[in-house]
Design an enzyme around this catalytic site. Structure first.
Site, PDB file in Angstrom:
ATOM      1  N   ARG A   8      42.555  35.423  42.457  1.00  0.00           N
ATOM      2  CA  ARG A   8      42.298  35.836  41.077  1.00  0.00           C
ATOM      3  C   ARG A   8      41.905  34.596  40.270  1.00  0.00           C
ATOM      4  O   ARG A   8      42.379  33.479  40.567  1.00  0.00           O
ATOM      5  CB  ARG A   8      43.566  36.426  40.451  1.00  0.00           C
ATOM      6  CG  ARG A   8      43.928  37.800  40.939  1.00  0.00           C
ATOM      7  CD  ARG A   8      42.995  38.873  40.388  1.00  0.00           C
ATOM      8  NE  ARG A   8      43.426  40.195  40.793  1.00  0.00           N
ATOM      9  CZ  ARG A   8      42.894  40.900  41.785  1.00  0.00           C
ATOM     10  NH1 ARG A   8      41.890  40.402  42.493  1.00  0.00           N
ATOM     11  NH2 ARG A   8      43.335  42.101  42.066  1.00  0.00           N
TER      12      ARG A   8
ATOM     13  N   HIS B 128      33.018  38.610  42.065  1.00  0.00           N
ATOM     14  CA  HIS B 128      34.229  39.360  42.460  1.00  0.00           C
ATOM     15  C   HIS B 128      33.864  40.504  43.427  1.00  0.00           C
ATOM     16  O   HIS B 128      34.129  41.672  43.152  1.00  0.00           O
ATOM     17  CB  HIS B 128      34.959  39.910  41.212  1.00  0.00           C
ATOM     18  CG  HIS B 128      36.402  40.269  41.478  1.00  0.00           C
ATOM     19  ND1 HIS B 128      37.400  40.113  40.531  1.00  0.00           N
ATOM     20  CD2 HIS B 128      37.014  40.791  42.570  1.00  0.00           C
ATOM     21  CE1 HIS B 128      38.549  40.529  41.038  1.00  0.00           C
ATOM     22  NE2 HIS B 128      38.345  40.940  42.280  1.00  0.00           N
TER      23      HIS B 128
HETATM   24  C1  GLV Z   1      40.276  43.283  44.236  1.00  0.00           C
HETATM   25  O1  GLV Z   1      40.210  42.280  43.625  1.00  0.00           O
HETATM   26  C2  GLV Z   1      41.483  43.885  44.732  1.00  0.00           C
HETATM   27  O2  GLV Z   1      42.586  43.535  44.288  1.00  0.00           O
HETATM   28  O3  GLV Z   1      41.386  44.758  45.615  1.00  0.00           O
END
Ligand code: GLV
Length: 316
Positions: free
Chosen positions: A231, A279
Site C-alpha cells: 500500500r 495499482h
Molecule cells: C488490492 O490492492 C487488494 O487489496 O486486493
C-alpha cells in the site's frame, strides 16, 4: 424497497468497471442485490456489505449489517474508518488467481531488473546496439519479501523457479520451502542486509504504516531495488526519493502510492530510476469475486463459519 421477502439483502459498492461482477450476482437466487448509489435500498434492511474502500462512516449507517465481505485482499480501506463497526466479521478475499497475478508482477519486474531491460529500452529509443553483461547470475540475486503471507508464499515459489535466492520477513516466522525466513523487529536488519531486491507485500496496519522510511532504506545494501506492491501508506515517499537521488538505491518499482491516482506532478512519474504502475499488480477477478460472495452469503445463512475472517486486532 424492492427485493424478495425471506432472502438476505446484500449491498454492493463496486469500483468502476465491475459490470462483470454485478451481472453475475444481480438476480442471484440466494439473495437480493442492491447497488450503492444506483438502486433504491433501505439502509435499515441491509444484511451484508460487499466492497473495497467504502466512504468513512458509511457502514455505520447500516444498522442491521451482519458481515462485511472485502473485494480486496487488503482490508485497510475498511479498518481506517474511525466509525467502522468493529463488532462485525470482515471476510478477506483470498484467491489463487490474485496470488498468482501478484506473483507474476513481482517475478516480471525482478526479471526486468535482473536482465537490465530498462537499459535496453533506453538504448532502443536511441537506436543504439549496446550489449551488456549480466551483473551476476540469478542464483546470486537475493530477493527479500517483506510480508510473507499467502501472496508472499506463492511469489516466493515463482521466484525460486528462476533460481533467485528468496528471503522472507514477517511478524511471526513462516515456513516456506527453500525460503530463508526472518521474523520480528529484531531480525529485520539482517533481512534488509540480505536484499538485492526488496518487495513490500505487507498488509497496511498501524504497525506497518510508513515502514519504508529512511532508516529501512539505509539498511538495504547499496544499489538495492525496492518494489512496493503493498500500500502507498507503507512508504514515506520523500524518504524514498532521497534514497534514490543519493544513489543509495538502484531503483524502485511502485504500484501503490500515498495518493491514488498518482498526482500528475508527482516526481515518480518521470524519475529515471522508477517504474510506475497504477495499482494493478493484483486485480480481483470479478468471476472469482462472485463465487466468493455467494460462498460468504451461503455460509452466513446456513450458520457455517466464514473462511479468512480478518483478525481486527492484527488488521489482516
Ligand atoms: C488490492 O490492492 C487488494 O487489496 O486486493
Amino acid at each position: 424497497m424492492a427485493g424478495q421477502e425471506g432472502k438476505p439483502n446484500v449491498l454492493f459498492l463496486l469500483p468502476p468497471g465491475w459490470d462483470a461482477l454485478s451481472k453475475a450476482l444481480f438476480g442471484h437466487q440466494a439473495f437480493n442485490s442492491f447497488l450503492h448509489g444506483k438502486d433504491h435500498y433501505a439502509p435499515q434492511q441491509i444484511d451484508y456489505f460487499v466492497g473495497f474502500r467504502p466512504p468513512h462512516g458509511f457502514l455505520k449507517s447500516l444498522p442491521r449489517l451482519k458481515a462485511i465481505f472485502s473485494l480486496g485482499a487488503g482490508v485497510d480501506g475498511f479498518l481506517r474508518d474511525p466509525e467502522f463497526p468493529r463488532h462485525l466479521p470482515v471476510v478477506r478475499f483470498v484467491d489463487e488467481t490474485l496470488q498468482r497475478e501478484m506473483a507474476q508482477y513481482v517475478t516480471m519486474h525482478a526479471l526486468i531488473i535482473h536482465r537490465q531491460q530498462r537499459a535496453f529500452d533506453a538504448a532502443q529509443r536511441e537506436s543504439t546496439w549496446k550489449q551488456r553483461m549480466l551483473a551476476r547470475p540469478s542464483r546470486d540475486v537475493r530477493i527479500g519479501i517483506l510480508g510473507m503471507g499467502d501472496i508472499g508464499a506463492v511469489t516466493a515459489e515463482r521466484l525460486l523457479m528462476f533460481d533467485f535466492q528468496v528471503f522472507g520477513w514477517s511478524r511471526s516466522r513462516k515456513t516456506v520451502p527453500d525460503v530463508t525466513s526472518f521474523a520480528g523487529a529484531e531480525e529485520l536488519p539482517q533481512f534488509l542486509a540480505s536484499c538485492d531486491i526488496m518487495v513490500c507485500m505487507l498488509p497496511l496496519t498501524p504497525e506497518t504504516e510508513n515502514i519504508l522510511d529512511a532508516k529501512l532504506f539505509a539498511g538495504l545494501p547499496q544499489g538495492a531495488w525496492v518494489m512496493n506492491v503493498g500500500r502507498g501508506g507503507h512508504c514515506k515517499e520523500d524518504d524514498l526519493l532521497a534514497a534514490l537521488n543519493s544513489d543509495h538505491l538502484g531503483g524502485a518499482v511502485l504500484d501503490v502510492f500515498q495518493t491514488e491516482p498518482l498526482p500528475a506532478d508527482s516526481p515518480f512519474w518521470k524519475h529515471p530510476k522508477v517504474t510506475v504502475t497504477p495499482h494493478i499488480a493484483g486485480i480481483t477477478d470479478p468471476r472469482n469475486a462472485s463465487a466468493f460472495v455467494v460462498d460468504c452469503v451461503t455460509r452466513a445463512q446456513s450458520g457455517a463459519p466464514f473462511k479468512n475472517v480478518v483478525d481486527l486486532t492484527r488488521g489482516y
